[in-house]
Design an enzyme around this catalytic site. Structure first.
Site, PDB file in Angstrom:
ATOM      1  CG  HIS A  93      41.308  38.789  41.905  1.00 10.11           C
ATOM      2  ND1 HIS A  93      40.885  37.649  42.537  1.00 10.11           N
ATOM      3  CD2 HIS A  93      40.431  39.006  40.897  1.00 10.11           C
ATOM      4  CE1 HIS A  93      39.792  37.205  41.958  1.00 10.11           C
ATOM      5  NE2 HIS A  93      39.498  37.995  40.963  1.00 10.11           N
ATOM      6  CG  HIS A 230      40.023  33.905  32.411  1.00  8.62           C
ATOM      7  ND1 HIS A 230      40.646  33.043  33.286  1.00  8.62           N
ATOM      8  CD2 HIS A 230      39.392  34.828  33.176  1.00  8.62           C
ATOM      9  CE1 HIS A 230      40.408  33.420  34.528  1.00  8.62           C
ATOM     10  NE2 HIS A 230      39.668  34.504  34.494  1.00  8.62           N
ATOM     11  CG  ASP A 286      36.772  37.410  32.998  1.00 10.78           C
ATOM     12  OD1 ASP A 286      36.766  36.602  33.937  1.00 10.78           O
ATOM     13  OD2 ASP A 286      36.795  37.046  31.804  1.00 10.78           O
ATOM     14  CD  GLU A 287      39.449  36.751  37.298  1.00 10.38           C
ATOM     15  OE1 GLU A 287      39.689  35.669  36.722  1.00 10.38           O
ATOM     16  OE2 GLU A 287      39.069  36.811  38.477  1.00 10.38           O
ATOM     17  CB  VAL A 288      43.223  41.526  31.089  1.00 13.22           C
ATOM     18  CG1 VAL A 288      44.300  41.446  30.003  1.00 13.22           C
ATOM     19  CG2 VAL A 288      41.843  41.426  30.466  1.00 13.22           C
TER      20      VAL A 288
END
Length: 595
Positions: A93, A230, A286-288
């Protein structure tokens, strides 16, 4: 993204915001950021799900105020993650761009720059946009239904359709009324997208059958397609390497390359054309990781006051705009973590009332029944996930305090991998007892003795040991054989092999690594431990052969091979090599040391 009133040649459009849906999960927290609206045209009316910011006709100050209010509302809900979060946060993260600059700096909006894209100079495949004919989704009305979606993460250990046929009725019996299907490379992409599909991808007939089976069990199917982060299953291919935000990493798309949106439109079109009865689609987002670190993004940021958040929202707006214009009536969900840039102290206890006061009508939440306690977790911790759902149940029950905002549903996520390149988490059959407890807890308003008894009856167990994460009894649910065998492998394989090879003094004295290297030994001494070692070896080999057969009945060969390599072979190979050397030295019959 703000609702407003764009001008049109057909006449003035009147937009009335009606709902914002947001959900969170232990690891990959989620939102449905659908702002549904009613658009009135002269002489007719139609629903619209989202309106692009560029099309707004409000005065500049009013537009800014609405935009700031909307972004504030969206970000605020993300803080609930800090209230109930009890999952592991990976070091990965830290690669997200610094929070301080994510939402930009205060002040007037600047016109978006149109930086030259270095990526466009690279040799690249031509991506053809799908023909954008408006299509009517054959969706249903769920306005009075509280949804309970079970997440099927197919980017790892995707089950055969024959297993889903067995498990769907159980999901329905346990209290689910929908499935959130994250296809990734298991979707049967065709044409220019065929590169994306796994060798074991479902066929088009499989996709149709999955939906038919779901309908028989009264399960709404919600497809999930990652559209920003993702997307390793896309960007790992040389064909699409030029679409990476940062060339070294296959995680995130570059939102400034026109081919990015064209590719996503093609992917979304192929998926949704096979899901014409779905009421929702989940776009991930999410989580770019590394967003804002590519050269194109740096150029864009330099012309937009450091506003990475606006860059993120612009891309999401384009994706959502395409979906709602292409598939009328379809509603959009997305994960929330990229919007979660506000401190807990600023919002704790206030988020629901803010949405109610702002006119939003419904809210989603999400939890996890497996796949959040470690990237290589093989056995599901029951008490951990039960406590998570009991916490969420308190939030759901407290929704009665907010009569102007409706609880729409919850997604019970079951991650199979942390990302495309990570190892497998718990297999679905291993997570079913946890899923049963979590669903029944939500359905019955708590984990009572009566709830516990219903779970035991449905799963074929005699007793659940929460702290030990164990269940007494063989089980009688689809995949229960795998559940039991994974339990034995997880608790006994490593220890039993270590015990027989490391605690036997005869092995240390007469069959050391030195003896094995130079292939010498006295059969008289070797036979003191040989029968015991061979017994352990034969028992485990027979067990593993049966276990492999059980896996093969549910999973494709790649999953079977991966699970065995990660969880069985590291221990069995040690025992196999020992037995091989033992048999060879016995055969040599006390010959001199080989030098």
């Amino acid at each position: 993204m703000e609702p407003s009133s764009p001008e049109s040649q057909a006449g003035a459009l009147t937009i009335r915001p009606s709902s914002l849906r947001i959900a969170q999960v232990e690891q990959n927290h989620t939102w449905d950021v659908r702002t549904s609206a009613e658009v009135a045209l002269p002489g007719r009316s139609r629903p619209a799900s989202m309106v692009p910011c560029e099309d707004m006709a409000f005065p500049r100050n009013q537009k800014l105020n609405l935009l700031r209010l909307t972004v504030l509302l969206i970000v605020a809900l993300a803080g609930i993650k800090f209230i109930f979060r009890d999952s592991v946060t990976l070091d990965l993260h830290k690669h997200i761009s610094k929070d301080n600059d994510f939402w930009g700096k205060a002040g007037e909006e600047k016109e978006e720059a149109n930086p030259h894209s270095q990526a466009l100079e690279l040799s690249a495949v031509k991506i053809i946009r799908p023909k954008e004919d408006t299509k009517k989704q054959l969706s249903k009305d769920f306005s009075t239904t509280e949804m309970r979606l079970v997440h099927l993460d197919l980017k790892g250990a995707a089950p055969k359709v024959s297993y889903l046929e067995q498990v769907f009725p159980l999901l329905s019996k346990l209290g689910a009324n929908g499935i959130l299907v994250e296809y990734e490379d298991m979707f049967p992409f065709k044409g220019e997208l065929e590169t994306l599909k796994s060798p074991y991808a479902y066929s088009e007939d499989d996709i149709e059958k999955i939906q038919q089976l779901a309908a028989l069990s009264k399960l709404e199917v919600v497809p999930l397609v990652q559209t920003f982060g993702h997307v390793e299953f896309i960007l790992k291919h040389d064909k699409y390497r030029y679409l990476r935000e940062v060339e070294r990493f296959p995680n995130s798309l570059n939102p400034h390359v026109p081919d990015t949106l064209s590719l996503l439109k093609s992917i979304l079109s192929q998926v949704m054309d096979k899901h014409r009865h779905s009421s929702w689609i989940h776009i991930g987002a999410d989580e770019v990781f590394h967003l804002g670190e590519g050269m194109d993004s740096k150029n864009w940021i330099s012309h937009n006051n450091g506003d990475v958040g606006k860059m993120y929202l612009n891309h999401i707006k384009e994706v959502v705009n395409f979906i709602v214009n292409q598939y009328k009536g379809l509603q959009v969900l997305m994960w929330d973590d990229m919007l979660r840039k506000i401190s807990m102290g600023a919002i704790q206890g206030k988020f629901i009332s803010k949405y109610a006061d702002s006119g939003f009508k419904s809210v989603w939440f999400a939890s996890a029944f497996k796949g959040t306690t470690g990237p290589a977790q093989a056995w599901t911790p029951l008490n951990y996930h039960l406590k998570n759902h009991l916490s969420w149940l308190k939030v759901i029950q407290a929704m009665s305090k907010f009569p102007f905002i409706k609880f729409q549903g919850i997604a019970l996520t079951g991650w199979q991998r942390y990302d495309h390149y990570s190892v497998l988490c718990e297999l679905l059959p291993v997570g079913i007892p946890s899923l049963a407890m979590c669903l029944q807890t939500l359905v019955n308003g708590g984990f009572t003795e009566a709830t516990n008894k219903k779970i035991l009856d449905m799963l074929g167990f005699q007793k659940i040991h929460l702290e030990k994460s164990m269940c007494d009894g063989n089980g009688a649910f689809p995949g229960s054989e795998i559940y039991r065998m994974v339990e034995q492998i997880n608790s006994q394989l490593k220890e039993s092999i270590a015990k027989v090879l490391e605690e036997e003094s005869s092995i240390k004295g007469w069959f050391s690594p030195y003896h094995r290297k130079y292939q010498f030994g006295n059969p008289l001494n070797l036979e003191n431990f040989g029968s015991k070692v061979l017994k352990v070896y034969e028992d485990w080999e027979n067990f593993i052969q049966n276990f492999r057969s059980q896996l093969e009945s549910i999973y494709f060969p790649d999953t079977v091979e991966e699970w065995m390599e990660e969880n069985v072979n590291p221990y069995m190979d040690r025992l196999r090599e020992f037995v091989r050397d033992y048999r060879e030295i016995i055969r040599l019959n006390a010959k001199p040391k080989a030098l």
